[in-house]
Design a protein around this motif. Structure first.
Motif, short mmCIF file in Angstrom:
data_model
loop_
_atom_site.label_atom_id
_atom_site.label_comp_id
_atom_site.label_asym_id
_atom_site.label_seq_id
_atom_site.Cartn_x
_atom_site.Cartn_y
_atom_site.Cartn_z
N GLN A 270 0.87 -1.16 0.07
CA GLN A 270 -0.03 0.07 0.00
C GLN A 270 1.08 1.19 0.10
O GLN A 270 0.67 2.07 -0.57
CB GLN A 270 -0.93 -0.05 1.47
CG GLN A 270 -2.12 -1.11 1.25
CD GLN A 270 -2.60 -1.10 2.58
OE1 GLN A 270 -2.24 -1.36 3.41
NE2 GLN A 270 -4.11 -1.08 2.30
N GLU A 271 1.99 1.07 0.71
CA GLU A 271 2.80 2.37 0.80
C GLU A 271 3.61 2.55 -0.48
O GLU A 271 3.76 3.85 -0.79
CB GLU A 271 4.02 2.21 1.96
CG GLU A 271 3.16 2.25 3.32
CD GLU A 271 4.37 2.16 4.49
OE1 GLU A 271 5.46 1.57 4.16
OE2 GLU A 271 3.99 2.36 5.50
N ALA A 272 3.96 1.44 -1.07
CA ALA A 272 4.57 1.71 -2.38
C ALA A 272 3.64 2.08 -3.40
O ALA A 272 4.15 2.83 -4.17
CB ALA A 272 5.17 0.27 -2.82
N PHE A 273 2.39 1.71 -3.38
CA PHE A 273 1.28 2.30 -4.23
C PHE A 273 1.17 3.96 -4.19
O PHE A 273 1.08 4.46 -5.15
CB PHE A 273 0.13 1.63 -4.28
CG PHE A 273 -0.18 0.44 -4.94
CD1 PHE A 273 0.59 -0.50 -5.18
CD2 PHE A 273 -1.32 0.28 -5.75
CE1 PHE A 273 0.49 -1.98 -5.94
CE2 PHE A 273 -1.72 -0.66 -6.89
CZ PHE A 273 -0.88 -1.80 -6.84
N VAL A 274 1.18 4.24 -3.05
CA VAL A 274 1.13 5.62 -2.71
C VAL A 274 2.54 6.36 -3.28
O VAL A 274 2.34 7.32 -4.02
CB VAL A 274 1.02 5.96 -1.17
CG1 VAL A 274 1.05 7.42 -0.79
CG2 VAL A 274 -0.32 5.52 -0.91
N GLU A 275 3.61 5.72 -2.87
CA GLU A 275 4.96 6.50 -3.37
C GLU A 275 4.83 6.32 -4.86
O GLU A 275 5.63 7.36 -5.44
CB GLU A 275 5.87 5.55 -2.67
CG GLU A 275 7.26 6.18 -2.44
CD GLU A 275 8.21 5.03 -1.96
OE1 GLU A 275 9.21 4.61 -2.60
OE2 GLU A 275 7.98 4.63 -0.80
N HIS A 276 4.62 5.33 -5.50
CA HIS A 276 4.55 5.34 -7.01
C HIS A 276 3.57 5.86 -7.61
O HIS A 276 3.23 5.73 -8.98
CB HIS A 276 5.15 3.75 -7.50
CG HIS A 276 6.37 3.43 -7.10
ND1 HIS A 276 7.49 3.68 -7.71
CD2 HIS A 276 6.74 2.80 -6.04
CE1 HIS A 276 8.56 3.14 -6.99
NE2 HIS A 276 8.15 2.58 -5.90
N ASP A 277 2.54 6.39 -7.03
CA ASP A 277 1.64 7.10 -7.79
C ASP A 277 0.73 6.00 -8.53
O ASP A 277 0.40 6.24 -9.61
CB ASP A 277 1.90 8.11 -8.53
CG ASP A 277 0.89 9.24 -8.66
OD1 ASP A 277 -0.25 9.11 -8.26
OD2 ASP A 277 0.97 10.11 -9.81
N ALA A 278 0.52 4.90 -7.96
CA ALA A 278 0.18 3.76 -9.06
C ALA A 278 -1.37 3.40 -8.97
O ALA A 278 -1.88 2.37 -9.27
CB ALA A 278 0.54 2.43 -8.21
N PHE A 279 -2.34 4.50 -8.94
CA PHE A 279 -3.58 4.73 -9.04
C PHE A 279 -4.08 5.83 -9.34
O PHE A 279 -3.50 7.01 -9.23
CB PHE A 279 -4.28 4.05 -7.80
CG PHE A 279 -3.97 4.77 -6.43
CD1 PHE A 279 -4.61 6.04 -6.17
CD2 PHE A 279 -3.13 4.44 -5.51
CE1 PHE A 279 -4.29 6.55 -5.27
CE2 PHE A 279 -2.34 5.18 -4.76
CZ PHE A 279 -3.28 6.31 -4.48
N GLN A 280 -5.21 5.92 -10.12
CA GLN A 280 -5.96 7.20 -10.49
C GLN A 280 -7.09 7.23 -9.59
O GLN A 280 -7.36 7.90 -8.64
CB GLN A 280 -6.03 7.35 -12.01
CG GLN A 280 -4.53 7.77 -12.53
CD GLN A 280 -4.46 7.72 -14.08
OE1 GLN A 280 -5.09 8.44 -14.61
NE2 GLN A 280 -3.62 7.07 -14.50
N CYS A 281 -8.21 6.70 -10.40
CA CYS A 281 -9.57 6.65 -9.75
C CYS A 281 -9.64 5.71 -8.50
O CYS A 281 -10.34 5.86 -7.78
CB CYS A 281 -10.72 6.30 -10.82
SG CYS A 281 -10.79 4.78 -11.12
N GLY A 282 -8.74 4.74 -8.58
CA GLY A 282 -8.73 3.97 -7.32
C GLY A 282 -9.54 2.37 -7.50
O GLY A 282 -9.60 1.83 -6.44
#
Ligand code: FES
Ligand code: FES
Length: 174
Positions: free
Chosen positions: A106-118
């Motif tokens: 979850q932290e890595a998704f936030v850090e890498h901007d790995a989502f838009q609408c989610g």
């Protein structure tokens, strides 16, 4: 819409026990209730998303005994006795390993901007943890291949792979 009444002993229902995000639950379910509908409609665990409801998008991915599955294709009664982890439980999983906040993925998704609408993100996160538990994917191409059942309409794929690669190489999957 959940069809079973859920009341103990209701006609035609079956008693099952599931451990969901670390909490043991005794439930009465109609035999045709999918795990996805049980989680969302009955237990209010709406983090798990219904996309296609046909096993084609991966939005409904959860972990069953550490293995990723499409919960829309799974009847709840088939998982009697199992341990289920949804996106709501990933942080619980991390806490069990002595970590204090979000799961590393979850932290890595936030850090890498790995989502838009989610919308696809809960499924992507659970699938990522399942992929790392499997231990087969080693390269970016293998991560892409192993995540190909999770569709992202926003096209965040590159950043999702970045996030998974980082956590995988930290050996921090669980
Ligand atoms: S909602 Fe289950 S795979 Fe699409
Ligand atoms: S972030 Fe929008 S569908 Fe994936």
């Amino acid at each position: 819409m959940l069809i079973d009444s859920g009341s103990p002993g209701a006609v035609g229902t079956i008693g099952i026990t599931l451990t969901i995000n670390g909490e043991r639950r005794a439930l009465q379910v109609a035999p045709w209730t999918t795990l996805l509908d049980l989680l969302r409609e009955r237990l209010d665990l709406t983090g798990t998303k219904k996309g296609c409801d046909h096993g084609q998008c991966g939005a409904c991915t959860v972990l069953v005994n550490g293995t990723r599955i499409n919960s829309c294709l799974t009847l709840a009664v088939m998982k009697d006795g199992a341990e289920i982890t949804t996106v709501e439980g990933l942080a619980t999983l991390a806490r069990r390993e002595g970590k204090n906040s979000l799961h590393p993925i979850q932290e890595a998704f936030v850090e890498h901007d790995a989502f838009q609408c989610g919308y696809c993100t809960p499924g992507q996160l659970c699938s990522s943890v399942g992929l790392m538990n499997e231990g087969h994917a080693k390269t970016r191409d293998e991560i892409r291949e192993a995540m190909s059942g999770n569709i992202c309409r926003c096209g965040a794929y590159t950043n999702i792979v970045d996030a998974i690669e980082e956590v995988m190489h930290q050996g921090d999957a669980r």
